[in-house]
Write an enzyme that holds these catalytic residues in place. Structure first.
Site, PDB file in Angstrom:
ATOM      1  N   ARG A 115     -30.921 -61.353  -4.397  1.00 41.73           N
ATOM      2  CA  ARG A 115     -31.910 -62.411  -4.352  1.00 41.73           C
ATOM      3  C   ARG A 115     -32.420 -62.681  -5.766  1.00 41.73           C
ATOM      4  NH1 ARG A 115     -37.100 -59.477  -1.512  1.00 41.73           N
ATOM      5  NH2 ARG A 115     -38.368 -60.811  -2.830  1.00 41.73           N
ATOM      6  N   ASN A 153     -40.485 -67.378  -2.218  1.00 39.41           N
ATOM      7  CA  ASN A 153     -40.810 -66.025  -1.764  1.00 39.41           C
ATOM      8  C   ASN A 153     -41.050 -65.149  -2.976  1.00 39.41           C
ATOM      9  OD1 ASN A 153     -40.824 -63.863   0.427  1.00 39.41           O
ATOM     10  ND2 ASN A 153     -39.305 -63.032  -0.984  1.00 39.41           N
ATOM     11  N   GLU A 154     -42.274 -64.636  -3.105  1.00 37.40           N
ATOM     12  CA  GLU A 154     -42.607 -63.659  -4.142  1.00 37.40           C
ATOM     13  C   GLU A 154     -42.147 -64.103  -5.537  1.00 37.40           C
ATOM     14  OE1 GLU A 154     -42.742 -59.603  -1.457  1.00 37.40           O
ATOM     15  OE2 GLU A 154     -40.932 -59.992  -2.619  1.00 37.40           O
ATOM     16  N   GLU A 307     -47.129 -60.330   4.364  1.00 35.19           N
ATOM     17  CA  GLU A 307     -46.137 -59.279   4.610  1.00 35.19           C
ATOM     18  C   GLU A 307     -46.777 -57.909   4.472  1.00 35.19           C
ATOM     19  OE1 GLU A 307     -42.545 -59.128   2.341  1.00 35.19           O
ATOM     20  OE2 GLU A 307     -42.211 -61.289   2.423  1.00 35.19           O
ATOM     21  N   GLU A 355     -31.041 -55.255   2.928  1.00 34.82           N
ATOM     22  CA  GLU A 355     -32.277 -54.630   3.412  1.00 34.82           C
ATOM     23  C   GLU A 355     -32.098 -54.065   4.815  1.00 34.82           C
ATOM     24  OE1 GLU A 355     -36.083 -56.183   1.255  1.00 34.82           O
ATOM     25  OE2 GLU A 355     -35.172 -57.900   2.288  1.00 34.82           O
ATOM     26  N   HIS A 358     -34.815 -51.557   5.517  1.00 32.39           N
ATOM     27  CA  HIS A 358     -36.216 -51.965   5.464  1.00 32.39           C
ATOM     28  C   HIS A 358     -36.758 -51.983   6.890  1.00 32.39           C
ATOM     29  CE1 HIS A 358     -39.874 -54.159   4.659  1.00 32.39           C
ATOM     30  NE2 HIS A 358     -39.591 -54.238   3.381  1.00 32.39           N
TER      31      HIS A 358
END
Length: 661
Positions: A115, A153-154, A307, A355, A358
């Site tokens: 990512r 995202n982030e 999150e 992930e 995760h």
């Protein structure tokens, strides 16, 4: 649309998480519908990592699959937080635009395969991201399922490529105006760094030894502005087609690549992600630290936890699971501090991909598991707290947080690597959390008069405006604690001459620091009050301040280590070393007593936290979270929203939300 209108749409606080149905088949989708109802999910974040499916080739969009999932969620009573997928460009994009891949400081160009494989300054990337946001908004802008837009995202990936160099020069021209001003700001007379044309100016790439500190600081500021500009482009493209609020999920980790104060002002609703960095009670304190920071960034507006890890606790090079009850306790910790709900990453644990391990609300073991049972119990609890929606949290104490000061402590060539900004912030908050006091974060230039105590743990860089604001706060009756190595440089990274800190702050503190004396690793220096200093010490003279503790060894023997100065109606305290934990906790307790600040709910033992949420009509709720293994009696029984009954105690490892008149 405000966060309150979202909670009105949801019928209560938000509960749910990231949903990636494209990883699964129809059989799993049907089970998801059933399990989401069982868990009380009412909001799902969709599309975060879906660029390759939404735009399988440049300019050709495929929304049919997304239509089906959004309609399915809506039919099941689940609202959608619809994301733009721009944090993960698809392989075709990087093949077509290799110049949009990020470059490291050493010149290595990264390749596709993870990512965040993009450069925010690359025109092709910015254009593609803007087009994607517009296409999604045009199709779903008024869809009844969409409650919130989630850009990217982030944000936070850095790049040092030629696109970045060109954009950095444009930014520097706007900031400094001329090469002469740039040379003065960066102190380029040293090491023969004087620039004679703009083409010579580059980002702070890998070089022989120390990079120019002014250049490094300006690069951080520049990159923060790039992040915010990229967000604005997508936000404005969405607003052209939709009246739903637009946000992005802020990361609040131990590194920081964006000015969070500036970024938060651009968001319709402030949202953030939190993953604990240590297990046990430290994880609960970390959740509180994160929640207090996010609430402060929201500036009085409600906010939302976007999150959290269902069973994820980072501990060095290990990823640990949460203990029984921690899913609920961590969720309550955020709601206590103002969050309008709690979302997780992600709904269903991935079967394959980067992930896979995760944690998620539905783990690999499926719904017949401890994790999913606790998720369901947490969802039931959150559903009972609907009346908290729109209520707020106030704090009597502030910890100062300035991104410039953070970035300044990250430049090359400082006297000690022990001056860690995040650690200092976390430590100040933890000492206050341990006392049961709710904490805000504030910028040194913010209005501070509503706080009875302000702690400045790491203000190595301090602007003249910030110094004057702190002087005025003390003169007007506030109590201020400034910690070591404060105000050493101005906003250009130029050292303060004539003694540290900045002149206005010296007046508030009644001291003048003549010499900094870093301590060796693991060295301790005894103080006259029985505490110990570590990491740093200073030779300072009193200019009106009272010495409360002195050094007892070496050239600093009898020199002030802790001082207190009266100015106007207030007090300015200065601590010239890093106290041991016991000494620091005692100092914070002493300051709270001086300021007349008491715990939110006096009488609770250590390991039990309490925060008050206030409604505009005068109602209030004590959210009490018990991290202990035994039940804790309440000093004043009250109606508990969690059980619907009168509560006399908080169960072991549980919580209570007490309604007060």
């Amino acid at each position: 649309m405000t966060t309150r209108s979202i909670t009105d749409r949801l019928g209560g606080l938000a509960f749910g998480g990231d949903y990636n149905p494209e990883q699964w088949d129809e059989t799993v989708w049907k089970e998801d519908d059933t399990l989401m109802r069982r868990a009380g999910v009412n909001l799902a974040t969709v599309g975060v990592f879906s660029w390759a499916l939404l735009e399988p080739e440049e300019g050709r969009y495929d929304f049919a699959w997304l239509d089906a999932h959004i309609d399915r969620l809506h039919a099941g009573g689940v609202a959608v937080d619809l994301a733009t997928p721009t944090a993960s460009p698809p392989p075709w994009f990087t093949l077509a635009h290799p110049d949009a891949l990020a470059v490291r400081p050493d010149g290595t160009r990264l390749t596709h395969g993870s990512r965040d494989t993009y450069c925010l300054t690359a025109p092709a990337y910015r254009d593609a991201a803007r087009r994607m946001a517009a296409a999604l908004a045009e199709r779903y802008g008024d869809h009844p399922a969409v409650a919130l837009w989630h850009v990217h995202n982030e944000y936070g990936t850095l790049c040092w490529c030629d696109h970045t160099a060109a954009a950095f020069r444009v930014w520097l021209r706007a900031r400094h105006g001329s090469l002469g001003s740039l040379n003065q700001a960066w102190g380029t007379a040293f090491w023969s760094q004087r620039y004679t044309s703009w083409e010579q100016v580059l980002p702070p790439r890998a070089t022989q030894w120390h990079r120019n500190p002014g250049q490094a600081l300006d690069f951080r500021r520049f990159w923060s502005d790039q992040i915010i500009a990229a967000f604005r482009e997508q936000r404005d493209a969405i607003r052209a087609h939709s009246d739903r609020p637009v946000t992005t999920n802020l990361m609040l980790p131990a590194y920081q690549n964006v000015d969070l104060w500036a970024f938060a002002r651009e968001l319709d609703i402030v949202t953030s992600d939190q993953y604990p960095g240590a297990p046990g009670l430290d994880a609960a304190a970390d959740a509180a630290f994160h929640a207090d920071r996010t609430r402060s960034l929201a500036g009085g507006r409600p906010w939302l936890l976007m999150e959290q890890g269902t069973s994820t606790v980072y501990d060095g090079d290990r990823v640990l699971g949460k203990e029984p009850g921690e899913i609920l306790r961590h969720t309550l910790g955020h709601i206590a501090r103002g969050s309008e709900g709690a979302l997780f990453f992600q709904w269903r644990q991935s079967r394959a991909g980067a992930e896979t391990w995760h944690s998620a609300m539905v783990p690999h073991a499926g719904p017949d598991s401890r994790i999913f049972r606790e998720v369901t119990q947490t969802g039931e609890a959150v559903a009972r707290l609907a009346e908290l929606a729109g209520s707020t949290v106030t704090a009597p104490v502030a910890v100062l947080h300035d991104p410039d000061a953070w970035w300044a402590l990250g430049v090359d060539g400082l006297p000690s690597t022990g001056l860690d900004y995040h650690t200092a912030l976390l430590r100040a908050h933890r000492a206050l959390w341990d006392t049961g006091v709710t904490v805000d974060f504030a910028h040194p230039e913010h209005e501070l008069s509503r706080y009875r105590l302000v702690i400045a743990p790491a203000l190595f860089l301090l602007s003249d405006a910030g110094a004057e604001n702190l002087r005025r706060y003390v003169a007007d009756g506030g109590i201020l604690l400034v910690q070591h190595a404060a105000g050493y440089v101005d906003e250009r990274m130029h050292a303060r001459l004539g003694g540290y800190p900045a002149a206005a702050l010296r007046e508030a503190l009644g001291i003048r620091v003549e010499e900094y004396r870093p301590l060796r690793q693991d060295e301790r220096i005894a103080l006259s009050d029985g505490s110990y200093g570590t990491v740093w010490s200073e030779s300072l003279r009193s200019e009106g301040a009272q010495t409360l503790a002195a050094y007892t060894r070496g050239m600093l023997t009898d020199s002030p280590a802790l001082t207190r100065n009266g100015l106007g109606n207030g007090q300015g305290w200065y601590l010239s070393t890093r106290l041991d934990d016991a000494g620091y906790g005692a100092l914070v307790g002493r300051l709270l007593e001086e300021a007349g600040v008491e715990p939110e709910l006096p009488g609770l033992p250590a390991g039990v936290e309490a925060v008050t949420r206030h409604a505009p009509d005068g109602r209030r709720w004590h959210v009490v979270i018990n991290h202990r293994a035994e039940a804790v009696p309440l000093p004043d029984p009250a109606h508990d929203l969690m059980t619907g009954a009168l509560a006399h105690q908080v169960p072991p490892g549980g919580g209570a939300v007490l309604r007060r008149p």
